[in-house]
Design a protein around this motif. Sequence first.
Motif, PDB file in Angstrom:
ATOM      1  N   LYS A 103       0.839  -1.203   0.000  1.00 57.63           N
ATOM      2  CA  LYS A 103       0.000   0.000   0.000  1.00 57.63           C
ATOM      3  C   LYS A 103       0.877   1.258   0.000  1.00 57.63           C
ATOM      4  O   LYS A 103       0.584   2.234  -0.700  1.00 57.63           O
ATOM      5  CB  LYS A 103      -0.905  -0.003   1.233  1.00 57.63           C
ATOM      6  N   ILE A 104       1.972   1.238   0.765  1.00 59.16           N
ATOM      7  CA  ILE A 104       2.890   2.375   0.785  1.00 59.16           C
ATOM      8  C   ILE A 104       3.495   2.594  -0.605  1.00 59.16           C
ATOM      9  O   ILE A 104       3.562   3.725  -1.105  1.00 59.16           O
ATOM     10  CB  ILE A 104       3.997   2.161   1.841  1.00 59.16           C
ATOM     11  N   TYR A 105       3.936   1.517  -1.243  1.00 52.70           N
ATOM     12  CA  TYR A 105       4.537   1.628  -2.579  1.00 52.70           C
ATOM     13  C   TYR A 105       3.522   2.166  -3.591  1.00 52.70           C
ATOM     14  O   TYR A 105       3.871   2.971  -4.464  1.00 52.70           O
ATOM     15  CB  TYR A 105       5.063   0.272  -3.050  1.00 52.70           C
ATOM     16  N   HIS A 106       2.291   1.717  -3.464  1.00 52.99           N
ATOM     17  CA  HIS A 106       1.244   2.207  -4.365  1.00 52.99           C
ATOM     18  C   HIS A 106       1.039   3.713  -4.182  1.00 52.99           C
ATOM     19  O   HIS A 106       0.929   4.465  -5.162  1.00 52.99           O
ATOM     20  CB  HIS A 106      -0.055   1.460  -4.101  1.00 52.99           C
ATOM     21  N   GLU A 107       1.002   4.163  -2.930  1.00 52.58           N
ATOM     22  CA  GLU A 107       0.790   5.589  -2.664  1.00 52.58           C
ATOM     23  C   GLU A 107       2.002   6.423  -3.076  1.00 52.58           C
ATOM     24  O   GLU A 107       1.849   7.550  -3.561  1.00 52.58           O
ATOM     25  CB  GLU A 107       0.460   5.785  -1.180  1.00 52.58           C
ATOM     26  N   LEU A 108       3.207   5.866  -2.916  1.00 53.49           N
ATOM     27  CA  LEU A 108       4.403   6.569  -3.381  1.00 53.49           C
ATOM     28  C   LEU A 108       4.401   6.685  -4.902  1.00 53.49           C
ATOM     29  O   LEU A 108       4.806   7.713  -5.454  1.00 53.49           O
ATOM     30  CB  LEU A 108       5.661   5.830  -2.909  1.00 53.49           C
ATOM     31  N   ASP A 118       2.338  12.922  -9.446  1.00 53.29           N
ATOM     32  CA  ASP A 118       1.669  14.171  -9.097  1.00 53.29           C
ATOM     33  C   ASP A 118       2.450  15.326  -9.726  1.00 53.29           C
ATOM     34  O   ASP A 118       3.655  15.218  -9.998  1.00 53.29           O
ATOM     35  CB  ASP A 118       1.606  14.314  -7.578  1.00 53.29           C
ATOM     36  N   SER A 119       1.782  16.433  -9.965  1.00 53.00           N
ATOM     37  CA  SER A 119       2.417  17.563 -10.647  1.00 53.00           C
ATOM     38  C   SER A 119       3.702  18.030  -9.965  1.00 53.00           C
ATOM     39  O   SER A 119       4.636  18.486 -10.614  1.00 53.00           O
ATOM     40  CB  SER A 119       1.430  18.732 -10.749  1.00 53.00           C
ATOM     41  N   GLU A 120       3.771  17.864  -8.643  1.00 55.13           N
ATOM     42  CA  GLU A 120       4.947  18.325  -7.898  1.00 55.13           C
ATOM     43  C   GLU A 120       6.195  17.521  -8.243  1.00 55.13           C
ATOM     44  O   GLU A 120       7.312  18.042  -8.243  1.00 55.13           O
ATOM     45  CB  GLU A 120       4.668  18.253  -6.403  1.00 55.13           C
ATOM     46  N   GLU A 138      10.541  15.434 -12.111  1.00 52.59           N
ATOM     47  CA  GLU A 138      11.676  14.721 -11.515  1.00 52.59           C
ATOM     48  C   GLU A 138      11.583  13.226 -11.786  1.00 52.59           C
ATOM     49  O   GLU A 138      12.615  12.568 -12.027  1.00 52.59           O
ATOM     50  CB  GLU A 138      11.716  14.977 -10.006  1.00 52.59           C
ATOM     51  N   THR A 139      10.380  12.686 -11.749  1.00 57.54           N
ATOM     52  CA  THR A 139      10.193  11.257 -12.021  1.00 57.54           C
ATOM     53  C   THR A 139      10.620  10.931 -13.452  1.00 57.54           C
ATOM     54  O   THR A 139      11.340   9.952 -13.696  1.00 57.54           O
ATOM     55  CB  THR A 139       8.728  10.854 -11.807  1.00 57.54           C
TER      56      THR A 139
END
Length: 226
Positions: free
Chosen positions: A82-87, A93-95, A99-100
């Motif tokens: 669940k943590i990996y999914h949220e990361l 996300d635009s922020e 960088e990704t």
Amino acid sequence: MKLINEDLNNEIIFEENKVNLLVVENKKKFVEFIQEIIKQINGNEGKFSLFDKNTELKIHNKVDIIKDIFDLDVNNKKILNKIYHELEELSIDSEFLLETKNMESNLLKYIYCLIEKYDYPLEIIEGLDLKEIFKLLSVKLSLCFSNKIEEILEYIDLVSRILKKEIFVLVNFHIFLEKDDIVALCRECFYKKIKLLFVENQKPDIINNEEKLFIIDNDLCEINLS
């Protein structure tokens, strides 16, 4: 909310500022009860049904169990997934999106440089799975505790917030924890609106005011003392 077992006449009803204390004196029934709830927490069908008013809820979505207070793993597979999914969602996300994309481009450029220098032909799949990168880097929760009750409370809080669990089945807690620790555990969960079901194989010497006692004796007779 209420938890129903097709083998029991009584329902387990979760009330505000109260916890359910189920004592199953018959050892065979105790083991069967625990195995059954574990099976359904893992997503299988079984004898338990969970209701919120007239709406039936999926047990695996709402219930968790702590079978062993000495083996609490806040970095278990369900939590980390669940943590990996949220990361991963955060990464697009635009922020962080730019960088990704830069990170992916630089990583692929580096891999291609290595491949060009290698003696044999190689190929790669260009799409990156960030979850695999998180696993590779061993991204996990970093926590420390001063005592066992603090660890239990942190575990329950994390599972409640990350996995959205609302009910926790706690097995034989009265054997290992002092009365004050049980009270502290109950009151912290009351504050966070987390529902508790203690399941014990023998009746505790002391029943706290917060606990509603329900007994299944050795002859499988049901005794409601709440």
